[in-house]
Design an enzyme around this catalytic site. Structure first.
Site, mmCIF file in Angstrom:
data_model
loop_
_atom_site.group_PDB
_atom_site.id
_atom_site.type_symbol
_atom_site.label_atom_id
_atom_site.label_comp_id
_atom_site.label_asym_id
_atom_site.label_seq_id
_atom_site.Cartn_x
_atom_site.Cartn_y
_atom_site.Cartn_z
ATOM 1 C CD GLU A 38 33.012 35.306 31.976
ATOM 2 O OE1 GLU A 38 32.583 34.126 31.854
ATOM 3 O OE2 GLU A 38 34.123 35.668 31.554
ATOM 4 C CE LYS A 113 37.616 34.380 32.531
ATOM 5 N NZ LYS A 113 36.614 34.251 31.438
ATOM 6 C CB CYS A 151 34.086 31.927 33.249
ATOM 7 S SG CYS A 151 33.301 30.797 32.075
ATOM 8 C CB VAL A 178 31.838 28.313 25.399
ATOM 9 C CG1 VAL A 178 31.321 29.741 25.403
ATOM 10 C CG2 VAL A 178 33.341 28.313 25.652
ATOM 11 C CG MET A 179 35.070 24.611 26.438
ATOM 12 S SD MET A 179 36.826 24.206 26.661
ATOM 13 C CE MET A 179 37.168 24.861 28.282
HETATM 14 C C1 ACM Z 1 34.930 31.707 29.759
HETATM 15 O O1 ACM Z 1 35.893 31.836 30.527
HETATM 16 N N1 ACM Z 1 33.997 32.636 29.660
HETATM 17 C C2 ACM Z 1 34.785 30.515 28.937
#
Ligand code: ACM
Length: 274
Positions: A38, A113, A151, A178-179
């Site tokens: 991404e 997105k 993501c 990030v998670m």
């Molecule tokens: C994300 O959607 N970049 C955590």
């Protein structure tokens, strides 16, 4: 067919460096489908919309997308990459967190997105494309159906399910995770839809003034049985390619008596009727 991902660390707000780096890392590669993380042209941790002005691009004439088109044409590889998209909406410039699917003949398709994460709403407007599936051509297997999600879309099972119901054999998933949950959750997305999945994550830290965020790497490719065909490190730049038979994703029988899609009972599933 050969499918793969690039895991790397983009440089925040440096589209030129990111374009050169991706070009160096993927030129000369031989595969049928490659997925890149991404926001690969821009990095992730923006502080203001002004910062997007110099890194966002229109896929018709942007340098990052142009580089992907050139390499796709040279290598005959279909490339899917996340990028920061600039677009016009009623005369206003707007930004989307998008991914591009580039075909070797220079044509392309865009996914924007749908589910924006945390502060992304400050910079991007929610995607308006929906989840669609496209044919890419493989010499050995003919047309193969691929879909895109980005993501945080992963946490909505409806995203992958919509793609699978539309016939996706491979779900391509550019990410800046990030998670720590997604890489393991894709096991379920692959099994519950009987599809291949490619999650191309980034690594490293973005630092912007006093703000910082770290990304979890660990890019993964799964097959419809939930087997990990590739699992990257959490902190290294890697380009990994595996061989698959995409027709395995056409079989939706879990066993000889249960067909995943034929036996869905939509009548009992929640639907917002408004
Ligand atoms: C994300 O959607 N970049 C955590």
């Amino acid at each position: 067919m050969k499918i793969g991902y690039l895991q790397f660390k983009p440089e925040l707000l440096n589209a030129k460096a990111n374009t050169e780096k991706v070009s160096d890392m993927i030129s000369g590669g031989t595969c049928d489908l490659l997925v890149i993380p991404e926001l690969a042209n821009s990095g992730y941790l923006f502080k203001s919309v002004d910062e997007l002005v110099n890194v966002a691009e229109n896929p018709d004439d942007g340098k990052f997308c142009g580089m992907l088109k050139k390499i796709s044409g040279e290598t005959k590889c279909h490339i899917i990459a996340g990028f920061c998209e600039k677009a016009q909406d009623n005369g206003n410039t707007v930004y989307y967190n998008s991914s591009i699917l580039v075909f070797p003949d220079g044509k392309y398709r865009i996914y924007r997105k749908t589910h924006l994460f945390y502060d992304e709403r400050k910079f991007f407007i929610p995607g308006n494309t929906g989840f669609w599936v496209y044919d890419i051509y493989s010499e050995k297997y003919g047309n193969v159906k691929v879909g895109m999600m980005i993501c945080f879309d992963w946490i909505y099972p409806e995203a992958a399910r919509t793609l699978a119901l539309r016939g996706a054999q491979i779900i391509c998933h550019p990410s800046n995770l990030v998670m720590p949950y997604c890489q393991n959750s894709m096991y379920t997305r692959a099994i519950e839809n009987q599809v291949f999945t490619i999650t191309a994550n980034r690594i490293g830290l973005d630092v912007n003034g006093s703000d910082r965020v770290g990304f979890t790497g660990g890019s993964v490719i799964l097959n419809p049985k939930g087997e990990y065909l590739s699992r990257a490190s959490v902190d290294k730049e890697e380009l990994n390619v595996v061989e698959i038979d995409p027709s395995a994703a056409k079989n939706k029988f879990i066993n000889e008596k249960n067909n995943l899609f034929d036996e869905r009972r939509e009548l009992f599933y929640f639907r917002n009727s408004s």
